[in-house]
Motif scaffolding. Structure first.
Motif, PDB file in Angstrom:
ATOM      1  N   ASP A   1       0.814  -1.217   0.000  1.00 48.61           N
ATOM      2  CA  ASP A   1       0.000   0.000   0.000  1.00 48.61           C
ATOM      3  C   ASP A   1       0.845   1.262   0.000  1.00 48.61           C
ATOM      4  OD1 ASP A   1      -3.078  -0.824   0.689  1.00 48.61           O
ATOM      5  OD2 ASP A   1      -1.660  -2.234   1.551  1.00 48.61           O
TER       6      ASP A   1
ATOM      7  N   TYR B   1      -6.100   0.071  -0.209  1.00 49.30           N
ATOM      8  CA  TYR B   1      -5.945   1.265  -1.054  1.00 49.30           C
ATOM      9  C   TYR B   1      -6.695   1.084  -2.359  1.00 49.30           C
ATOM     10  CZ  TYR B   1      -3.580   5.122  -3.482  1.00 49.30           C
ATOM     11  OH  TYR B   1      -3.305   6.281  -4.166  1.00 49.30           O
ATOM     12  N   GLN B   2      -6.542  -0.079  -2.978  1.00 47.18           N
ATOM     13  CA  GLN B   2      -7.183  -0.323  -4.267  1.00 47.18           C
ATOM     14  C   GLN B   2      -8.696  -0.382  -4.136  1.00 47.18           C
ATOM     15  OE1 GLN B   2      -4.977  -3.817  -5.301  1.00 47.18           O
ATOM     16  NE2 GLN B   2      -3.092  -2.630  -5.597  1.00 47.18           N
TER      17      GLN B   2
ATOM     18  N   ARG C   1      -3.588  -3.132 -11.233  1.00 45.41           N
ATOM     19  CA  ARG C   1      -3.968  -4.228 -10.338  1.00 45.41           C
ATOM     20  C   ARG C   1      -5.490  -4.389 -10.280  1.00 45.41           C
ATOM     21  NH1 ARG C   1      -0.431  -7.929  -8.802  1.00 45.41           N
ATOM     22  NH2 ARG C   1      -1.457  -8.165  -6.787  1.00 45.41           N
TER      23      ARG C   1
ATOM     24  N   HIS D   1      -1.746   0.871  -9.426  1.00 49.33           N
ATOM     25  CA  HIS D   1      -2.948   0.412  -8.738  1.00 49.33           C
ATOM     26  C   HIS D   1      -4.099   0.186  -9.717  1.00 49.33           C
ATOM     27  CE1 HIS D   1      -1.345   0.682  -4.722  1.00 49.33           C
ATOM     28  NE2 HIS D   1      -0.958   1.927  -4.917  1.00 49.33           N
TER      29      HIS D   1
END
Length: 232
Positions: free
Chosen positions: A98, A158-159, A201, A198
């Motif tokens: 993160d 976070y994502q 991902r 991110h």
């Protein structure tokens, strides 16, 4: 904290302890992973992970944590490393970290980053059942879960916050600066492309074909847009 430098670990534990944190320290990857798999794993709020450990690569440890069953796999990870190469940071983020803090660092900066990570993990405050649905994709804001075809998709805290912020503004083009501000509360660093990592991902988690995204679409020169109409 998984860190083999005993002196650094003691300094961090003392400083964070003075600021309301209870730091549990392991000096090897093996010990750290065992602790995270143990009965007390639910008590941890964040992992401070050294990249260079005596018995394993910190990147591999990060990968193993992200392979844990839920909810341990979503535990925020902040990497600490003496290696300042931007590529190490990108690799760490791609594996699910993160945040990333190169050594040497100021304890105050570590504290600020930890607090920011924990704010992101808390994300959107729950207020009744809130599930965003876009065709086969469901984003459960209260349970903090993502499902595609009724199967849970694993992402970092976070994502998840990034996806939730985009989904709640579906159809709007959002710049990298806007996205960073929504999920981190800090200005975008010059030349910092971590938001793209991110997004990559997230695409890997929710797109049928990440190379031909239909849900998170790049708007060249402007940013990203989360598609309102999906699976139509």
């Amino acid at each position: 904290m998984i860190e083999d430098d005993q002196r650094l670990a003691a300094m961090v534990a003392t400083y964070l302890g003075q600021n309301g944190f209870d730091v549990q320290h392991c000096d090897t990857a093996t010990a750290g992973l065992e602790r995270l798999r143990g009965n007390e794993a639910h008590e941890f709020a964040v992992v401070l992970l050294d990249l260079m450990l005596p018995d394993a690569d910190g990147l591999d440890v990060c990968r193993q944590i992200r392979a844990f069953p839920a909810p341990q796999n979503a535990l925020p990870i902040v990497m600490l490393t003496a290696k300042g190469d931007p590529m190490d940071r990108v690799v760490g983020l791609e594996l699910g970290a993160d945040d990333y803090l190169p050594k040497p660092f100021e304890p105050r900066e570590l504290l600020a980053r930890l607090r920011a990570v924990l704010r992101r993990q808390q994300g959107i405050q729950a207020s009744g059942e809130r599930v965003l649905r876009f065709g086969r994709l469901e984003i459960d804001l209260d349970a903090r879960m993502i499902r595609l075809d009724d199967k849970e998709r694993s992402v970092t805290a976070y994502q998840f916050n990034l996806l939730a912020a985009m989904a709640e503004r579906a159809g709007r083009v959002l710049s990298r600066e806007q996205l960073m501000d929504m999920v981190k509360g800090e200005p975008l660093e010059a030349f910092d492309r971590s938001i793209d990592v991110h997004i990559g991902r997230l695409r890997a988690a929710i797109e049928d074909d990440p190379k031909q995204p239909k849900r998170i679409i790049t708007v060249r020169g402007a940013g990203y847009v989360f598609a309102k109409a999906q699976d139509v």
